[in-house]
Design an enzyme around this catalytic site. Structure first.
Site, PDB file in Angstrom:
ATOM      1  N   GLU A  43       0.859  -1.175   0.000  1.00 29.65           N
ATOM      2  CA  GLU A  43       0.000   0.000   0.000  1.00 29.65           C
ATOM      3  C   GLU A  43       0.896   1.226   0.000  1.00 29.65           C
ATOM      4  O   GLU A  43       1.756   1.377   0.879  1.00 29.65           O
ATOM      5  CB  GLU A  43      -0.926   0.048   1.213  1.00 29.65           C
ATOM      6  CG  GLU A  43      -1.858   1.262   1.170  1.00 29.65           C
ATOM      7  CD  GLU A  43      -2.750   1.413   2.401  1.00 29.65           C
ATOM      8  OE1 GLU A  43      -3.647   2.269   2.377  1.00 29.65           O
ATOM      9  OE2 GLU A  43      -2.536   0.686   3.395  1.00 29.65           O
ATOM     10  N   ASP A  98       9.936   7.691  -0.204  1.00 30.41           N
ATOM     11  CA  ASP A  98       9.214   8.349  -1.283  1.00 30.41           C
ATOM     12  C   ASP A  98       8.887   7.302  -2.341  1.00 30.41           C
ATOM     13  O   ASP A  98       9.780   6.589  -2.814  1.00 30.41           O
ATOM     14  CB  ASP A  98      10.082   9.454  -1.885  1.00 30.41           C
ATOM     15  CG  ASP A  98       9.315  10.350  -2.847  1.00 30.41           C
ATOM     16  OD1 ASP A  98       8.431   9.842  -3.561  1.00 30.41           O
ATOM     17  OD2 ASP A  98       9.606  11.558  -2.888  1.00 30.41           O
ATOM     18  N   ASP A 120      -3.001  11.859  -2.435  1.00 35.56           N
ATOM     19  CA  ASP A 120      -2.989  13.309  -2.628  1.00 35.56           C
ATOM     20  C   ASP A 120      -3.392  13.620  -4.071  1.00 35.56           C
ATOM     21  O   ASP A 120      -2.768  13.117  -5.005  1.00 35.56           O
ATOM     22  CB  ASP A 120      -1.583  13.841  -2.349  1.00 35.56           C
ATOM     23  CG  ASP A 120      -1.513  15.355  -2.288  1.00 35.56           C
ATOM     24  OD1 ASP A 120      -2.351  16.023  -2.940  1.00 35.56           O
ATOM     25  OD2 ASP A 120      -0.620  15.886  -1.604  1.00 35.56           O
ATOM     26  N   ASP A 156     -12.244   9.902  -3.078  1.00 36.41           N
ATOM     27  CA  ASP A 156     -13.520  10.625  -3.091  1.00 36.41           C
ATOM     28  C   ASP A 156     -13.453  11.790  -4.072  1.00 36.41           C
ATOM     29  O   ASP A 156     -14.430  12.510  -4.241  1.00 36.41           O
ATOM     30  CB  ASP A 156     -13.839  11.153  -1.682  1.00 36.41           C
ATOM     31  CG  ASP A 156     -12.881  12.258  -1.274  1.00 36.41           C
ATOM     32  OD1 ASP A 156     -11.663  12.085  -1.469  1.00 36.41           O
ATOM     33  OD2 ASP A 156     -13.336  13.290  -0.749  1.00 36.41           O
ATOM     34  N   THR A 196     -10.859   2.518   4.819  1.00 33.55           N
ATOM     35  CA  THR A 196      -9.769   3.276   5.413  1.00 33.55           C
ATOM     36  C   THR A 196     -10.356   4.334   6.345  1.00 33.55           C
ATOM     37  O   THR A 196     -11.563   4.556   6.385  1.00 33.55           O
ATOM     38  CB  THR A 196      -8.927   3.972   4.334  1.00 33.55           C
ATOM     39  OG1 THR A 196      -9.668   5.090   3.822  1.00 33.55           O
ATOM     40  CG2 THR A 196      -8.593   3.023   3.181  1.00 33.55           C
ATOM     41  N   TYR A 198     -10.028   7.586   6.000  1.00 34.88           N
ATOM     42  CA  TYR A 198     -10.633   8.610   5.165  1.00 34.88           C
ATOM     43  C   TYR A 198     -11.965   8.142   4.593  1.00 34.88           C
ATOM     44  O   TYR A 198     -12.923   8.914   4.490  1.00 34.88           O
ATOM     45  CB  TYR A 198      -9.693   8.997   4.023  1.00 34.88           C
ATOM     46  CG  TYR A 198      -8.612   9.961   4.417  1.00 34.88           C
ATOM     47  CD1 TYR A 198      -8.921  11.174   5.033  1.00 34.88           C
ATOM     48  CD2 TYR A 198      -7.272   9.683   4.167  1.00 34.88           C
ATOM     49  CE1 TYR A 198      -7.928  12.070   5.397  1.00 34.88           C
ATOM     50  CE2 TYR A 198      -6.264  10.573   4.527  1.00 34.88           C
ATOM     51  CZ  TYR A 198      -6.602  11.770   5.136  1.00 34.88           C
ATOM     52  OH  TYR A 198      -5.608  12.646   5.487  1.00 34.88           O
TER      53      TYR A 198
END
Length: 218
Positions: A43, A98, A120, A156, A196, A198
Protein backbone atom coordinates in the site's frame (compact mmCIF):
# COMPACT_ATOMS: atom_id res chain seq x y z
CA UNK A 1 -0.36 21.19 4.28
CA UNK A 2 2.71 21.13 6.50
CA UNK A 3 2.94 18.09 8.75
CA UNK A 4 3.79 18.57 12.38
CA UNK A 5 7.09 17.00 13.36
CA UNK A 6 6.74 14.48 16.16
CA UNK A 7 10.02 14.18 18.11
CA UNK A 8 9.48 10.57 19.20
CA UNK A 9 8.82 9.32 15.66
CA UNK A 10 12.43 8.39 14.86
CA UNK A 11 13.02 6.42 18.05
CA UNK A 12 9.69 4.56 17.85
CA UNK A 13 10.24 3.60 14.22
CA UNK A 14 13.79 2.43 14.90
CA UNK A 15 12.54 0.40 17.84
CA UNK A 16 10.04 -1.57 15.75
CA UNK A 17 11.62 -4.52 13.95
CA UNK A 18 8.85 -4.50 11.34
CA UNK A 19 10.02 -1.08 10.12
CA UNK A 20 12.65 -1.73 7.44
CA UNK A 21 15.40 0.87 7.74
CA UNK A 22 17.27 0.33 4.44
CA UNK A 23 14.70 -1.24 2.14
CA UNK A 24 16.85 -1.11 -0.99
CA UNK A 25 19.05 -3.80 0.58
CA UNK A 26 16.18 -6.27 0.22
CA UNK A 27 15.37 -5.64 -3.43
CA UNK A 28 14.62 -9.02 -4.95
CA UNK A 29 14.63 -10.83 -1.61
CA UNK A 30 11.54 -9.62 0.25
CA UNK A 31 10.27 -13.16 0.67
CA UNK A 32 13.40 -13.82 2.75
CA UNK A 33 12.38 -10.93 5.00
CA UNK A 34 9.05 -12.62 5.64
CA UNK A 35 10.52 -16.12 5.73
CA UNK A 36 8.03 -17.53 3.21
CA UNK A 37 7.10 -17.50 -0.48
CA UNK A 38 3.70 -15.83 -0.09
CA UNK A 39 2.76 -13.10 -2.60
CA UNK A 40 3.61 -9.54 -1.66
CA UNK A 41 1.08 -6.71 -1.63
CA UNK A 42 1.97 -3.07 -0.99
CA UNK A 43 0.00 0.00 0.00
CA UNK A 44 1.51 3.31 -1.08
CA UNK A 45 0.56 6.17 1.19
CA UNK A 46 -0.73 3.98 3.99
CA UNK A 47 -1.60 6.80 6.37
CA UNK A 48 -2.53 5.62 9.86
CA UNK A 49 -2.57 1.97 8.83
CA UNK A 50 -6.18 0.92 9.41
CA UNK A 51 -6.57 -0.57 5.93
CA UNK A 52 -3.29 -2.48 5.78
CA UNK A 53 -3.57 -3.91 9.29
CA UNK A 54 -7.07 -5.16 8.52
CA UNK A 55 -5.93 -6.68 5.22
CA UNK A 56 -2.97 -8.43 6.85
CA UNK A 57 -5.25 -9.93 9.46
CA UNK A 58 -7.83 -11.00 6.89
CA UNK A 59 -5.32 -12.55 4.47
CA UNK A 60 -2.59 -14.35 6.44
CA UNK A 61 -1.53 -16.14 3.23
CA UNK A 62 -0.26 -12.84 1.83
CA UNK A 63 2.61 -10.56 2.84
CA UNK A 64 1.89 -6.84 3.18
CA UNK A 65 4.20 -3.84 3.08
CA UNK A 66 2.99 -0.35 3.97
CA UNK A 67 4.82 2.58 2.40
CA UNK A 68 4.53 6.08 3.83
CA UNK A 69 6.65 9.10 2.99
CA UNK A 70 6.36 10.95 6.29
CA UNK A 71 7.69 9.50 9.53
CA UNK A 72 5.15 11.46 11.58
CA UNK A 73 2.33 9.71 9.69
CA UNK A 74 3.96 6.28 9.68
CA UNK A 75 4.37 6.63 13.43
CA UNK A 76 0.59 6.43 13.87
CA UNK A 77 0.40 3.19 11.90
CA UNK A 78 3.31 1.62 13.76
CA UNK A 79 1.90 2.60 17.15
CA UNK A 80 -1.41 1.05 16.15
CA UNK A 81 0.43 -2.11 15.08
CA UNK A 82 2.30 -2.23 18.39
CA UNK A 83 -0.94 -2.32 20.37
CA UNK A 84 -1.73 -5.81 21.79
CA UNK A 85 -4.29 -6.68 19.11
CA UNK A 86 -1.96 -5.58 16.31
CA UNK A 87 1.21 -7.25 17.54
CA UNK A 88 -0.07 -10.71 16.68
CA UNK A 89 0.02 -9.87 12.96
CA UNK A 90 3.25 -11.26 11.49
CA UNK A 91 2.73 -10.79 7.75
CA UNK A 92 3.34 -7.04 7.66
CA UNK A 93 6.29 -4.66 7.29
CA UNK A 94 6.62 -0.88 7.04
CA UNK A 95 8.82 1.42 4.96
CA UNK A 96 9.31 5.18 5.26
CA UNK A 97 10.24 6.34 1.77
CA UNK A 98 9.21 8.35 -1.28
CA UNK A 99 7.21 6.19 -3.69
CA UNK A 100 9.13 7.72 -6.61
CA UNK A 101 12.02 5.42 -5.62
CA UNK A 102 9.93 2.26 -5.56
CA UNK A 103 11.84 0.51 -8.36
CA UNK A 104 14.99 0.79 -6.24
CA UNK A 105 13.31 -1.23 -3.48
CA UNK A 106 11.43 -3.97 -5.35
CA UNK A 107 12.58 -6.11 -8.27
CA UNK A 108 10.63 -6.89 -11.43
CA UNK A 109 7.78 -9.28 -10.67
CA UNK A 110 8.19 -9.05 -6.91
CA UNK A 111 4.85 -7.38 -6.17
CA UNK A 112 1.48 -9.07 -6.71
CA UNK A 113 -0.79 -6.20 -5.72
CA UNK A 114 -0.71 -2.43 -5.21
CA UNK A 115 -3.20 -0.44 -3.15
CA UNK A 116 -3.61 3.32 -3.53
CA UNK A 117 -6.11 4.75 -1.08
CA UNK A 118 -7.16 8.42 -1.03
CA UNK A 119 -3.90 9.62 -2.51
CA UNK A 120 -2.99 13.31 -2.63
CA UNK A 121 -4.88 14.71 -5.67
CA UNK A 122 -2.21 17.31 -6.48
CA UNK A 123 -4.95 19.51 -8.00
CA UNK A 124 -2.74 21.90 -9.97
CA UNK A 125 -2.16 20.77 -13.55
CA UNK A 126 1.57 21.40 -13.34
CA UNK A 127 1.76 18.81 -10.54
CA UNK A 128 -0.06 16.06 -12.46
CA UNK A 129 3.13 13.97 -12.73
CA UNK A 130 3.18 13.68 -8.93
CA UNK A 131 -0.21 11.95 -8.74
CA UNK A 132 0.20 8.30 -7.78
CA UNK A 133 -2.02 7.26 -10.70
CA UNK A 134 -0.17 9.30 -13.33
CA UNK A 135 1.51 7.53 -16.25
CA UNK A 136 4.86 8.29 -14.63
CA UNK A 137 3.91 6.25 -11.58
CA UNK A 138 2.15 3.55 -13.59
CA UNK A 139 5.43 2.95 -15.43
CA UNK A 140 7.21 2.73 -12.08
CA UNK A 141 4.69 0.14 -10.89
CA UNK A 142 5.24 -1.83 -14.09
CA UNK A 143 8.89 -2.24 -13.11
CA UNK A 144 7.99 -4.10 -9.91
CA UNK A 145 4.68 -5.80 -10.68
CA UNK A 146 4.23 -9.47 -11.54
CA UNK A 147 2.20 -10.51 -14.57
CA UNK A 148 -1.46 -10.30 -13.55
CA UNK A 149 -0.70 -8.07 -10.56
CA UNK A 150 -3.70 -6.03 -9.44
CA UNK A 151 -3.76 -2.30 -8.78
CA UNK A 152 -6.68 -0.96 -6.75
CA UNK A 153 -7.38 2.73 -6.27
CA UNK A 154 -9.97 4.47 -4.08
CA UNK A 155 -10.72 8.17 -3.79
CA UNK A 156 -13.52 10.63 -3.09
CA UNK A 157 -12.06 13.07 -5.62
CA UNK A 158 -13.99 12.71 -8.90
CA UNK A 159 -11.53 14.82 -10.84
CA UNK A 160 -8.63 12.62 -9.78
CA UNK A 161 -10.70 9.51 -10.49
CA UNK A 162 -11.43 10.60 -14.06
CA UNK A 163 -7.77 11.50 -14.57
CA UNK A 164 -6.71 8.07 -13.26
CA UNK A 165 -9.03 6.20 -15.62
CA UNK A 166 -7.62 8.05 -18.64
CA UNK A 167 -4.02 7.56 -17.53
CA UNK A 168 -4.52 3.79 -17.19
CA UNK A 169 -6.19 3.60 -20.61
CA UNK A 170 -3.14 5.28 -22.14
CA UNK A 171 -0.64 3.02 -20.37
CA UNK A 172 0.02 -0.07 -22.49
CA UNK A 173 1.18 -2.25 -19.59
CA UNK A 174 -1.99 -1.87 -17.51
CA UNK A 175 -5.52 -2.92 -18.40
CA UNK A 176 -8.43 -1.11 -16.79
CA UNK A 177 -10.89 -3.48 -15.15
CA UNK A 178 -14.05 -2.71 -13.22
CA UNK A 179 -14.64 0.73 -11.78
CA UNK A 180 -17.41 2.61 -10.03
CA UNK A 181 -18.13 6.16 -8.90
CA UNK A 182 -20.23 4.96 -5.96
CA UNK A 183 -18.46 2.05 -4.31
CA UNK A 184 -20.80 1.55 -1.38
CA UNK A 185 -23.79 1.33 -3.73
CA UNK A 186 -22.06 -1.19 -6.01
CA UNK A 187 -22.69 -4.66 -4.59
CA UNK A 188 -20.05 -6.37 -6.70
CA UNK A 189 -17.15 -3.99 -6.12
CA UNK A 190 -18.03 -3.37 -2.48
CA UNK A 191 -17.95 -7.09 -1.66
CA UNK A 192 -15.16 -7.66 0.88
CA UNK A 193 -14.28 -3.96 0.94
CA UNK A 194 -11.98 -2.85 3.76
CA UNK A 195 -12.51 0.77 4.68
CA UNK A 196 -9.77 3.28 5.41
CA UNK A 197 -9.95 6.11 7.95
CA UNK A 198 -10.63 8.61 5.17
CA UNK A 199 -13.26 6.35 3.62
CA UNK A 200 -15.17 6.16 6.89
CA UNK A 201 -14.97 9.93 7.32
CA UNK A 202 -16.01 10.85 3.79
CA UNK A 203 -18.78 8.25 3.67
CA UNK A 204 -20.24 9.52 6.94
CA UNK A 205 -20.39 12.97 5.34
CA UNK A 206 -22.38 11.58 2.41
CA UNK A 207 -19.56 11.67 -0.14
CA UNK A 208 -19.59 8.77 -2.63
CA UNK A 209 -16.37 6.76 -2.93
CA UNK A 210 -14.83 5.95 -6.30
CA UNK A 211 -12.87 2.76 -6.93
CA UNK A 212 -11.11 1.13 -9.86
CA UNK A 213 -9.14 -2.03 -10.51
CA UNK A 214 -6.43 -2.47 -13.11
CA UNK A 215 -4.33 -5.50 -14.03
CA UNK A 216 -0.75 -5.62 -15.27
CA UNK A 217 -0.66 -7.30 -18.65
CA UNK A 218 1.55 -10.34 -19.20
Amino acid sequence: MRLRNIPRAESVLKGCREVIDEPALYRGSWNDVFGNENPIYIEIGMGKGKFLLAMAERYPERNFIGIERYSSVLLRAVEKYMEPEGGAIRNIRFICMDAADIADVFAQGEVSGIYLNFSDPWPKARHARRRLTSKEYLYRYDKIAADGAVLEFKTDNRGLFGFSIEEIKECSRWELGKYTSDLHDDEDMNSGNVMTEYEEKFSSEGNPICKLRAVRKA
